[in-house]
Write an enzyme that holds these catalytic residues in place. Structure first.
Site, PDB file in Angstrom:
ATOM      1  N   LYS A  69      54.086  49.338  86.052  1.00 38.62           N
ATOM      2  CA  LYS A  69      54.163  48.469  84.274  1.00 38.62           C
ATOM      3  C   LYS A  69      55.334  48.899  84.230  1.00 38.62           C
ATOM      4  CE  LYS A  69      52.124  51.159  81.486  1.00 38.62           C
ATOM      5  NZ  LYS A  69      51.033  51.824  80.431  1.00 38.62           N
ATOM      6  N   ARG A 112      43.851  53.059  77.683  1.00 37.56           N
ATOM      7  CA  ARG A 112      44.412  54.090  78.650  1.00 37.56           C
ATOM      8  C   ARG A 112      44.749  55.310  78.229  1.00 37.56           C
ATOM      9  NH1 ARG A 112      49.314  55.365  78.276  1.00 37.56           N
ATOM     10  NH2 ARG A 112      50.937  54.418  79.898  1.00 37.56           N
ATOM     11  N   ASP A 160      46.409  57.359  57.574  1.00 38.10           N
ATOM     12  CA  ASP A 160      47.504  56.710  58.444  1.00 38.10           C
ATOM     13  C   ASP A 160      49.116  56.559  56.602  1.00 38.10           C
ATOM     14  OD1 ASP A 160      48.732  54.177  59.945  1.00 38.10           O
ATOM     15  OD2 ASP A 160      49.553  54.072  58.109  1.00 38.10           O
ATOM     16  N   GLY A 215      51.784  60.241  70.369  1.00 35.32           N
ATOM     17  CA  GLY A 215      52.532  59.725  69.481  1.00 35.32           C
ATOM     18  C   GLY A 215      54.164  59.466  70.277  1.00 35.32           C
ATOM     19  N   ALA A 216      54.611  60.418  70.279  1.00 34.80           N
ATOM     20  CA  ALA A 216      56.014  61.558  71.439  1.00 34.80           C
ATOM     21  C   ALA A 216      55.638  60.470  72.787  1.00 34.80           C
ATOM     22  CB  ALA A 216      56.328  62.720  71.040  1.00 34.80           C
ATOM     23  N   ASP A 217      56.382  59.385  73.018  1.00 31.10           N
ATOM     24  CA  ASP A 217      56.187  59.540  74.591  1.00 31.10           C
ATOM     25  C   ASP A 217      57.760  58.793  74.866  1.00 31.10           C
ATOM     26  OD1 ASP A 217      56.332  57.091  72.653  1.00 31.10           O
ATOM     27  OD2 ASP A 217      55.113  56.069  73.978  1.00 31.10           O
ATOM     28  N   LYS A 221      61.075  61.560  70.046  1.00 34.61           N
ATOM     29  CA  LYS A 221      60.512  62.076  68.801  1.00 34.61           C
ATOM     30  C   LYS A 221      59.467  62.874  69.054  1.00 34.61           C
ATOM     31  CE  LYS A 221      59.069  56.783  70.344  1.00 34.61           C
ATOM     32  NZ  LYS A 221      58.362  55.971  70.648  1.00 34.61           N
ATOM     33  N   SER A 287      50.361  63.679  75.311  1.00 37.65           N
ATOM     34  CA  SER A 287      50.699  63.193  76.597  1.00 37.65           C
ATOM     35  C   SER A 287      51.483  62.128  75.972  1.00 37.65           C
ATOM     36  CB  SER A 287      49.147  61.970  75.410  1.00 37.65           C
ATOM     37  OG  SER A 287      49.444  60.949  76.174  1.00 37.65           O
TER      38      SER A 287
HETATM   39  N1  LIG Z   1      51.338  58.615  74.679  1.00 36.06           N
HETATM   40  C1  LIG Z   1      50.881  57.590  74.818  1.00 36.06           C
HETATM   41  O1  LIG Z   1      50.649  56.824  76.317  1.00 36.06           O
HETATM   42  C2  LIG Z   1      51.610  56.572  74.624  1.00 36.06           C
HETATM   43  C3  LIG Z   1      50.947  55.325  74.582  1.00 36.06           C
HETATM   44  C4  LIG Z   1      51.594  53.735  73.495  1.00 36.06           C
HETATM   45  C5  LIG Z   1      52.547  54.449  72.668  1.00 36.06           C
HETATM   46  N2  LIG Z   1      52.713  55.994  72.268  1.00 36.06           N
HETATM   47  C6  LIG Z   1      52.875  55.613  71.332  1.00 36.06           C
HETATM   48  O2  LIG Z   1      52.243  55.573  69.625  1.00 36.06           O
HETATM   49  C7  LIG Z   1      53.129  55.502  68.893  1.00 36.06           C
HETATM   50  C8  LIG Z   1      51.938  54.982  68.092  1.00 36.06           C
HETATM   51  O3  LIG Z   1      52.230  53.322  68.901  1.00 36.06           O
HETATM   52  P1  LIG Z   1      51.741  51.949  68.156  1.00 36.06           P
HETATM   53  O4  LIG Z   1      51.217  51.220  68.994  1.00 36.06           O
HETATM   54  O5  LIG Z   1      50.115  52.308  67.819  1.00 36.06           O
HETATM   55  O6  LIG Z   1      51.719  52.205  66.796  1.00 36.06           O
HETATM   56  P2  LIG Z   1      51.201  51.073  65.635  1.00 36.06           P
HETATM   57  O7  LIG Z   1      53.628  50.965  64.620  1.00 36.06           O
HETATM   58  O8  LIG Z   1      50.420  50.038  65.478  1.00 36.06           O
HETATM   59  O9  LIG Z   1      50.403  52.257  65.154  1.00 36.06           O
HETATM   60  C9  LIG Z   1      51.558  53.259  64.420  1.00 36.06           C
HETATM   61  C10 LIG Z   1      51.329  54.026  63.074  1.00 36.06           C
HETATM   62  O10 LIG Z   1      51.292  55.251  62.447  1.00 36.06           O
HETATM   63  C11 LIG Z   1      51.193  54.894  61.296  1.00 36.06           C
HETATM   64  N3  LIG Z   1      52.046  56.075  60.806  1.00 36.06           N
HETATM   65  C12 LIG Z   1      53.485  55.829  60.750  1.00 36.06           C
HETATM   66  N4  LIG Z   1      54.369  56.477  60.162  1.00 36.06           N
HETATM   67  C13 LIG Z   1      53.208  57.534  59.920  1.00 36.06           C
HETATM   68  C14 LIG Z   1      53.357  59.239  59.088  1.00 36.06           C
HETATM   69  N5  LIG Z   1      54.754  59.688  59.130  1.00 36.06           N
HETATM   70  N6  LIG Z   1      51.542  59.013  59.301  1.00 36.06           N
HETATM   71  C15 LIG Z   1      50.426  58.740  59.099  1.00 36.06           C
HETATM   72  N7  LIG Z   1      50.699  57.552  59.531  1.00 36.06           N
HETATM   73  C16 LIG Z   1      52.228  57.153  59.927  1.00 36.06           C
HETATM   74  C17 LIG Z   1      52.004  53.350  60.579  1.00 36.06           C
HETATM   75  O11 LIG Z   1      51.450  53.084  59.251  1.00 36.06           O
HETATM   76  C18 LIG Z   1      50.776  53.036  61.416  1.00 36.06           C
HETATM   77  O12 LIG Z   1      49.642  52.293  61.149  1.00 36.06           O
HETATM   78  C19 LIG Z   1      54.699  55.606  69.231  1.00 36.06           C
HETATM   79  O13 LIG Z   1      55.242  55.714  69.007  1.00 36.06           O
HETATM   80  C20 LIG Z   1      54.095  54.526  70.544  1.00 36.06           C
HETATM   81  O14 LIG Z   1      55.888  54.570  71.510  1.00 36.06           O
HETATM   82  C21 LIG Z   1      51.531  55.927  73.455  1.00 36.06           C
END
Ligand SMILES: NC(=O)c1ccc[n+]([C@@H]2O[C@H](COP(=O)([O-])OP(=O)(O)OC[C@H]3O[C@@H](n4cnc5c(N)ncnc54)[C@H](O)[C@@H]3O)[C@@H](O)[C@H]2O)c1
Length: 317
Positions: A69, A112, A160, A215-217, A221, A287
């Site tokens: 990927k 996933r 959010d 979120g912290a990936d 972060k 995660s």
């Molecule tokens: N663990 C994993 O496997 C995995 C996989 C994919 C993405 N991620 C990570 O997940 C995170 C989110 O990705 P996404 O594609 O959903 O992003 P996104 O931009 O679509 O969504 C993020 C959301 O968080 C909100 N937000 C931002 N700061 C906030 C806060 N302090 N309090 C409340 N809401 C807040 C934003 O308004 C937004 O709606 C990224 O850091 C991404 O890298 C992790």
């Protein structure tokens, strides 16, 4: 030179063919198979690409195929109307090396990632946990919510920074909207923000809470303060990734936790490691996102195509 046709599998078809419930089963199985050594996966490689974010290369193999990927985490993409995570998955035959398919990595990642939240919650939350607080309702928060509902968690609060984003997800899932504080009061808290600043500090921790930190990936972060991380009973998808580019990283760097303090989710799912030890535990699942989760869905897509249940285009190289 012989040419070979490979499948092209788009996002709409992936979401049509694999339900959140099925994705959750596939991802649960993937964690166990990886833990058992049946599926292989080196740690992902990050290519920093400031100021936009980073690219990740994520290989894995199992069930006769190998995948790579190639995917982004570009936080500012959202403002451009693009997904934060954009990518493709190249699928090869693990016996001949021939390439079999090109798959929409954005869709697979969303499905996933949401599935991992559902798997971890079922494995680690209290049996009587009923409410989910979802903080961050973007693409991956939405899929986490969908998979949690499919797993039977039908009550939750969506929070959010963008109220419309929370409202949209809450309306779809049949949950409520609320403040971050409201969401943090739920039995299970699932964090899916960009990880720019911690949402949870030690004062938010309560007996019996389960946290999914999604979120912290990547490096730099965090959604949970290191002191709060260290106060939890810790689980991760994979130590090598989580300790260097995940929620655990800050606490590891400060010497607050080490390898022995963290249990792999796969070991718990395989029945070889203890998960929650009682109702008072505060559990945290970090995660970071594994290539074996992607592999789980690609294996399912290839199986569905073989059985004639998946529409795919093709390309010849
Ligand atoms: N663990 C994993 O496997 C995995 C996989 C994919 C993405 N991620 C990570 O997940 C995170 C989110 O990705 P996404 O594609 O959903 O992003 P996104 O931009 O679509 O969504 C993020 C959301 O968080 C909100 N937000 C931002 N700061 C906030 C806060 N302090 N309090 C409340 N809401 C807040 C934003 O308004 C937004 O709606 C990224 O850091 C991404 O890298 C992790």
């Amino acid at each position: 030179m012989s040419r070979r046709k490979a499948l092209v599998i788009g996002g709409d078809e992936i979401f049509r063919a694999i339900t959140p419930q099925r994705a959750t089963q596939c991802v649960r199985d993937a964690f166990v198979r990886h833990h058992n050594g049946e599926w292989q996966m080196p740690a992902k490689v990050y290519l920093t690409n400031e100021p936009h974010g980073d690219f990740r290369a994520m290989p894995a193999s199992g069930d006769g195929i190998a995948i790579l990927k190639w995917v982004t985490s570009f936080p500012d993409n959202r403002a451009k109307g693009l997904p934060v995570v954009v990518g493709v998955i190249l699928v090869s035959d693990a016996t001949t090396g021939e390439w079999l398919a090109l798959v929409d990595g954005t869709a697979v990642t969303a499905l996933r990632t949401g599935a991992a939240a559902a798997v971890a919650t079922r494995a680690l939350a209290r049996d009587d946990a009923a409410t989910i607080g979802l903080v961050g309702c973007g693409l991956h928060g939405t899929w986490a919510g969908r998979c949690l509902v499919a797993e039977g968690y039908t009550d939750g609060i969506c929070a959010d920074a963008d109220e419309d984003a929370a409202r949209k997800v809450a309306d779809e899932l049949g949950w409520r909207t609320g403040t971050t504080a409201d969401a943090l009061g739920c039995d299970v808290v699932t964090l899916v923000t960009p990880g720019h600043a911690p949402i949870i500090t030690k004062r938010h921790l309560r007996e019996g809470l389960h946290l999914n930190a999604l979120g912290a990936d990547g490096p730099g972060k965090a959604e949970v303060d290191p002191d709060a991380v260290a106060a939890c009973r810790l689980f991760c998808d994979e130590w090598a990734q989580a300790s260097h580019g995940g929620e655990l990283t800050g606490a590891v760097a400060q010497g607050l936790i080490g390898r022995d303090d963290v249990t792999d989710l796969g070991g718990v799912l395989a029945g070889e490691e203890v998960g929650r030890s009682g109702p008072a535990d505060i559990t945290l699942f970090d995660s970071t996102g594994l290539a074996i989760q992607d592999l789980a869905l690609v294996v399912e897509l290839m199986r569905l195509h073989e059985a004639g249940h998946l529409k795919a285009g093709s390309v010849e190289l």
